[in-house]
Design an enzyme around this catalytic site. Structure first.
Site, mmCIF file in Angstrom:
data_model
loop_
_atom_site.group_PDB
_atom_site.id
_atom_site.type_symbol
_atom_site.label_atom_id
_atom_site.label_comp_id
_atom_site.label_asym_id
_atom_site.label_seq_id
_atom_site.Cartn_x
_atom_site.Cartn_y
_atom_site.Cartn_z
ATOM 1 N N ILE A 289 -3.965 2.513 0.230
ATOM 2 C CA ILE A 289 -4.492 1.727 -0.885
ATOM 3 C C ILE A 289 -3.328 1.097 -1.643
ATOM 4 C CG2 ILE A 289 -6.591 3.099 -1.093
ATOM 5 C CD1 ILE A 289 -5.369 4.500 -3.501
ATOM 6 N N THR B 29 0.818 -1.212 0.000
ATOM 7 C CA THR B 29 0.000 0.000 0.000
ATOM 8 C C THR B 29 0.854 1.265 0.000
ATOM 9 O OG1 THR B 29 -0.173 0.067 2.407
ATOM 10 C CG2 THR B 29 -1.846 -1.205 1.227
ATOM 11 N N ASP B 30 0.198 2.367 -0.339
ATOM 12 C CA ASP B 30 0.862 3.666 -0.324
ATOM 13 C C ASP B 30 0.456 4.433 0.934
ATOM 14 O OD1 ASP B 30 -1.698 4.633 -0.818
ATOM 15 O OD2 ASP B 30 -1.301 5.133 -2.906
ATOM 16 N N LEU B 31 0.815 5.687 1.001
ATOM 17 C CA LEU B 31 0.535 6.509 2.173
ATOM 18 C C LEU B 31 -0.960 6.639 2.451
ATOM 19 C CD1 LEU B 31 1.926 8.171 4.356
ATOM 20 C CD2 LEU B 31 1.844 10.130 2.829
#
Length: 136
Positions: free
Chosen positions: A20, A15-17
């Protein structure tokens, strides 16, 4: 043959920040699923390289991101063969969360020789991929 199914769980590292799945990680997911689909069809890529001097390469890729996956989601990647010619195979790969389509991709794969030059798909590969084509 029906679509090959490969199940995976989304880990924090995917996931990203925003929490997601980072868009490029879907490419990893579909690559893993493609490898498993080929193995299920009897295509061992290590043996293909060792015995016939051929490796697969992605020639073209089209991806439609429809909805995000999130940390700990369980996803299913469905892989089907859409077309096989003497020189390439087109696969349709879809990433699903339950009954929701998240990502749809079309992937064209070709074979390269040890010298990195394109070559025809070996006959056993064409036959195995042809066996994965949807029936009438």
């Amino acid at each position: 043959m029906t679509a090959h199914r490969f199940e995976l769980r989304v880990y924090y590292e995917d996931t990203d920040l925003a929490g997601i799945v980072y868009y490029a990680n879907y490419l990893k997911f579909i690559e893993r699923a493609r490898t498993e689909a080929l193995l299920a069809a009897g295509i061992d890529q290590v043996a293909l390289e060792r015995e016939l001097g051929s490796v697969f390469a992605v020639r073209a890729l089209s991806v439609d991101y429809r909805a995000p996956a999130r940390f700990q989601d369980v996803l299913t990647v469905r892989t089907t063969v859409a077309a096989v010619t003497a020189a390439r195979a087109r696969l349709i790969q879809e990433v699903w969360r339950a009954d929701e389509l998240l990502v749809a991709a079309e992937v064209d794969v070709v074979c390269l020789g040890r010298d990195g030059r394109p070559r025809r798909l070996p006959e056993p590969v064409r036959a195995a991929l042809g066996g994965m084509l949807p029936g009438p």
